[in-house]
Design an enzyme around this catalytic site. Structure first.
Site, PDB file in Angstrom:
ATOM      1  N   ARG A  28      -6.385   6.859   4.001  1.00 33.13           N
ATOM      2  CA  ARG A  28      -4.894   6.482   4.273  1.00 33.13           C
ATOM      3  C   ARG A  28      -4.265   7.223   5.480  1.00 33.13           C
ATOM      4  NH1 ARG A  28      -2.427   5.830  -1.346  1.00 33.13           N
ATOM      5  NH2 ARG A  28      -3.513   4.365  -1.954  1.00 33.13           N
ATOM      6  N   ARG A  32       2.333   5.855   5.816  1.00 32.46           N
ATOM      7  CA  ARG A  32       3.726   6.265   5.881  1.00 32.46           C
ATOM      8  C   ARG A  32       4.096   7.744   5.922  1.00 32.46           C
ATOM      9  NH1 ARG A  32       4.783   2.942   0.193  1.00 32.46           N
ATOM     10  NH2 ARG A  32       2.610   3.862  -0.113  1.00 32.46           N
ATOM     11  N   ARG A  41       6.551   0.682  11.437  1.00 30.08           N
ATOM     12  CA  ARG A  41       6.885  -0.449  10.060  1.00 30.08           C
ATOM     13  C   ARG A  41       8.263  -0.961  10.098  1.00 30.08           C
ATOM     14  NH1 ARG A  41       7.225   2.117   4.195  1.00 30.08           N
ATOM     15  NH2 ARG A  41       9.003   3.049   5.486  1.00 30.08           N
ATOM     16  N   ASP A  78      -6.800  -4.047   4.990  1.00 31.13           N
ATOM     17  CA  ASP A  78      -6.414  -3.779   3.695  1.00 31.13           C
ATOM     18  C   ASP A  78      -7.770  -4.512   3.031  1.00 31.13           C
ATOM     19  OD1 ASP A  78      -5.494  -5.314   0.984  1.00 31.13           O
ATOM     20  OD2 ASP A  78      -4.524  -3.498   1.479  1.00 31.13           O
ATOM     21  N   TYR A 155      -8.120  -7.871  -8.320  1.00 33.68           N
ATOM     22  CA  TYR A 155      -6.847  -8.380  -7.961  1.00 33.68           C
ATOM     23  C   TYR A 155      -6.821  -9.824  -7.860  1.00 33.68           C
ATOM     24  CZ  TYR A 155      -5.480  -4.010  -5.541  1.00 33.68           C
ATOM     25  OH  TYR A 155      -4.834  -2.844  -5.383  1.00 33.68           O
TER      26      TYR A 155
END
Length: 354
Positions: A28, A32, A41, A78, A155
């Site tokens: 990652r 963010r 974003r 993703d 998922y």
């Protein structure tokens, strides 16, 4: 530089060369905690836009490369990205995460899934990887990544993230044949996807089985490992020289079994001492990791000491320095910069702090 034949540093480590310092990247690392990412974003609030629009995904993938010069640049994407291509639509909702509606719960749904044709459903992945290879040349290794069958099934069956995985585990224990059929279809699709990423420019591919750590060892051996191995075997049949990494969150209880998946490198989370991980995995497999992401909230001296401790324990052959999980969104950006600077000077620092 891009035209030279020199092998990128991380790829050399992944192939088992003995190096003076380990290569370094972060799970990652595009995300963010970076001001540049947050600004982008805000302009493009849809995660799928950011990861499936070629220009945006390339820009985001390169933000940490430009800022910190890591040895690995990972495709911004993703693990769920290939699912629509086999007939499982999904959305990612900010603050809630992935949503799959309707979830996959019946044999009919599984039988209706299509084989993956990445050139049809995922052409943007080829473009992103090709551009990344051109942009970084041999200054970094381009990493692809995919989700593993168990985690994608979790998922798809739960319909969202889960704390206890009761729906998929209930299926595993009451309708195992249905789950095995689904896992097999996912494994075959993921193998196609990995090969597509390699053909498009990925030099190393990491497979995330994030939720396999929720399984008991015997259930891991039944529902996760055989399908990891099915992916690896299909990829190695056509691309034997591309190193593959396997990451599982919370893997302390199943670490010894992870090497049986056939991967070249096991990415270790921070719940295992790196020297113990080496001993448990054996000499023939590389390791990645495994610093607690929260270490990056500590002082610079503390961060440096943890880096050097991990490197000493991992040894000089087949180690890629990384965190034991993804970098956290509130991590101070200057501490990430310090992490990379320190890692790049590790060979010198190890002699000073012997």
């Amino acid at each position: 530089m891009a035209g030279s034949t020199q092998v990128p540093y991380l790829l050399r480590a992944a192939r088992g060369e003995v190096l003076s310092r380990p290569p370094v990247w972060m799970m990652r690392q595009a995300g963010r905690y970076m001001k540049a990412y947050r600004e982008l974003r805000d302009k493009y609030p849809s995660f799928r836009d950011r990861s499936e629009n070629v220009d945006l995904a390339v820009e985001i993938s390169l933000q940490p490369f430009r800022a910190f010069q890591p040895d690995g640049v990972i495709l911004f994407s993703d693990i769920l990205t290939p699912l629509p291509g086999i007939g499982i639509p999904f959305d990612i909702i900010e603050s809630r995460g992935p949503v799959i509606d309707p979830p996959v719960r019946s044999l009919e749904q599984v039988k209706n899934l299509k084989p993956l044709e990445p050139e049809v459903s995922l052409p943007f992945i080829r473009e992103i990887l090709q551009i990344l290879r051109q942009e970084v040349g041999n200054q970094a290794t381009v990493l692809g990544f995919v989700g593993a069958p168990w985690t994608l099934a979790a998922y798809a069956i739960e319909g969202k993230s889960s704390k206890d995985y009761t729906i998929i585990k209930s299926m595993a224990f009451t309708e195992p044949s249905l789950l095995h059929e689904f896992l097999g279809k996912l494994a075959d699709a993921i193998a196609i996807y990995v090969r597509y990423q390699i053909d498009s420019g990925a030099q190393v591919v990491q497979m995330f089985d994030s939720w396999a750590g929720q399984l008991s060892p015997q259930d891991y051996e039944t529902f996760a490992m055989p399908y990891q191995r099915r992916v690896v075997e299909q990829v190695k049949a056509t691309h034997p020289d591309t190193p593959m990494i396997l990451y599982i969150n919370g893997s302390a209880g199943i670490l010894d079994r992870m090497s049986k998946s056939g991967v070249d490198i096991v990415s270790v989370d921070w719940t295992v001492d790196m020297a113990e991980a080496r001993a448990r995995l054996g000499e023939n497999i590389g390791v990645q990791g495994n610093i607690d992401p929260c270490v990056l909230y500590g002082s610079q001296d503390f961060i440096r000491d943890r880096i050097l401790d991990t490197i000493r324990k991992a040894g000089k052959k087949g180690h890629i320095l990384n965190l034991g999980h993804g970098v956290l969104p509130t991590t101070p950006e200057e501490n990430v910069a310090f992490f990379f600077e320190t890692a790049k000077q590790a060979d010198k620092l190890l002699t000073i702090h012997a």
